[in-house]
Design an enzyme around this catalytic site. Structure first.
Site, PDB file in Angstrom:
ATOM      1  N   PHE A 159      -6.659   4.255  -6.182  1.00 43.38           N
ATOM      2  CA  PHE A 159      -5.357   4.055  -5.527  1.00 43.38           C
ATOM      3  C   PHE A 159      -5.483   3.469  -4.135  1.00 43.38           C
ATOM      4  CE2 PHE A 159      -4.205   6.961  -2.081  1.00 43.38           C
ATOM      5  CZ  PHE A 159      -5.314   7.791  -2.035  1.00 43.38           C
ATOM      6  N   LYS A 160      -6.665   3.530  -3.529  1.00 43.31           N
ATOM      7  CA  LYS A 160      -6.792   3.015  -2.164  1.00 43.31           C
ATOM      8  C   LYS A 160      -6.506   1.514  -2.090  1.00 43.31           C
ATOM      9  CE  LYS A 160      -9.479   6.778  -0.310  1.00 43.31           C
ATOM     10  NZ  LYS A 160      -9.589   7.637  -1.506  1.00 43.31           N
TER      11      LYS A 160
END
Ligand SMILES: *Cc1c(COP(=O)(O)O)cnc(C)c1O
Length: 462
Positions: free
Chosen positions: A111-112
């Site tokens: 998700f980063k």
């Protein structure tokens, strides 16, 4: 819109300044002075829009006109065009009322990417406008480094140097960093451990003379723009499941608290949220704080969900600032005490948090059990971080009627070791990455000596 420090002392900054600055000079973190509001009509009007358009609408008030609308729309569109799913962050229904929000379709499968694809482009825009160049330095034990590199590889005004501990990151994680052959990307394998690498990055930020005046920028999770980018998917998922007409709940595998704090911001902007569930692994400071008011450090434990292995949750300070009704002095006093001894939150702020947040901690044996159980029940293969969320959502949800959205923070192929331990034959990389293990790599091995690392950075920046 100005940004103020959670410790109440540092000067207020503009959006541009806050993106280029890391920590505030008083040791605090920057937050917006006012929280922009999304009305019911604003939320309703988002139904059916593309992710990029929702992103533009949610973030525009924070950017405050410091990037003109047309340029900002272009930046947002480019950032999310790098995702391999047309929905960018698709919702995947697991059962009658439990959904996975798949945040792992970006270039590095975690998700980063959602934040770092945007942050690199925003930094590049401001640097170009100022006619400046900047150097990014970061240390990684695997995950953040590759997302930062992917976010900066096309940025003309940035050079990025990522330090990783030599031979101590997994092959997939190393190759996700070292197979990016762009001219402005430098991977340094340090002959030491992660702490050695991180100490050298910290020392470089504390004393930047080796760069002769070039700005050093941090892209770690305290950068406000990362939080801002993450607010968007809470709003998008909430609207997709019926906001503003009904409430939703979120369960978030958490470590530094950047992800779930962005959810809290979405709530404060007007998204109707019933409940936030904080899922942790055995590194459970957040769970101990919420459930038992034990706000204290404990030794780091290596778990099957390594991207959640932390001792201190840096972004929790931003939530404390709200829980203490924006009393920067009280936050500063609490955090100073916390540095040296076990401490506890005052009663009123704790009650405010408990009205919205619950927590649940999941150990390694349970992570394996959940990967098997979730696959049996839903046919989904969860990565070990998402598995903590799945379990926490089942155990801690307030009711069955409110849709529960568990954030899937990584693709299972990225953490195949845990999946294999759970008894599965392995997980293939997605098609666009299936040649990763054959790609050419480039990195430089250096001893864990500050002077050598700094000399390398100074010589190689463009
Ligand atoms: C970084 C990360 C987390 C933790 O997110 P925070 O914002 O630090 O709370 C969870 N899962 C994965 C896969 C991550 O990379």
């Amino acid at each position: 819109m100005r940004y103020i420090s959670t410790r109440g002392q540092a000067p207020a900054l503009s959006f541009e300044e806050v993106v280029l600055t890391g920590m505030a000079s008083d040791g605090g973190l920057y937050v917006p002075e006012q929280i922009p509001q999304l009305s019911r009509e604003d939320l309703q009007a988002m139904a059916g829009l593309s992710y990029a358009e929702i992103a533009f609408r949610v973030m525009q008030p924070f950017v405050n006109g410091e990037i003109d609308d047309e340029t900002f729309r272009g930046i947002v569109r480019d950032a999310y065009a790098t995702f391999s799913h047309d929905a960018v962050v698709p919702l995947n229904q697991l059962d009658a009322n439990h959904f996975l929000l798949e945040l792992f379709h970006g270039p590095t499968l975690a998700f980063k990417d959602v934040a770092l694809q945007l942050l690199g482009r925003i930094l590049d825009h401001f640097l170009a406008k100022r006619g400046e160049r900047a150097v990014i330095m970061g240390a990684t034990s695997g995950d953040t480094g590759s997302a930062a590199i992917e976010g900066c590889r096309h940025c003309d005004n940035l050079d990025i140097f990522i330090l990783h501990p030599h031979k101590r990151v997994s092959e997939v994680q190393r190759r996700q960093m070292t197979s990016v052959l762009a001219d402005n990307v430098f991977n340094i394998a340090i002959e030491g451990n992660f702490d050695d690498a991180q100490a050298m990055v910290k020392a470089s930020f504390a004393n930047q003379g080796f760069l002769n005046g070039t700005r050093l920028v941090a892209v770690n999770s305290i950068n406000w723009a990362r939080i801002m980018a993450q607010i968007v998917y809470y709003v998008a998922a909430g609207v997709a499941l019926g906001a503003p007409h009904r409430q939703v709940s979120f369960c978030v595998p958490s470590a530094n608290f950047g992800n779930i704090f962005a959810g809290y911001m979405a709530y404060r902007m007007g998204l109707p949220v019933k409940q936030f569930i904080i899922a942790t692994n055995a590194n459970d400071i957040l769970h101990r704080t919420i459930a038992a008011n034990d706000f204290s450090k404990q030794e780091l434990k290596a778990t099957l969900a390594p991207s959640m292995d932390i001792v201190v949750s840096s972004n929790f300070e931003r939530l404390l600032f709200e829980a203490y009704e924006r009393d920067g002095h009280a936050v500063a006093a609490l955090l100073e005490r916390f540095q040296s001894e076990p401490t506890a939150l005052a009663e009123a702020p704790l009650e405010r948090l408990r009205a919205l947040f619950v927590s649940h901690s999941v150990d390694d044996a349970t992570i394996l059990e959940v990967i098997r159980e979730a696959h049996h029940r839903t046919k989904e293969l969860l990565d070990p971080h998402t598995a903590t969320g799945y379990r926490a959502a089942e155990r801690a949800r307030a009711d069955a009627e409110t849709p529960m959205i568990t954030l899937a923070t990584a693709h299972p192929a990225k953490f195949a070791e845990a999946v294999v331990k759970a008894g599965f034959p392995g997980v293939p990389l997605p098609p666009h990455m299936d040649d990763l293990l054959e790609r050419e790599e480039r990195y430089t091995v250096l001893p864990a000596e500050l002077a050598k690392v700094q000399a390398f950075v100074a010589q190689n920046r463009r």
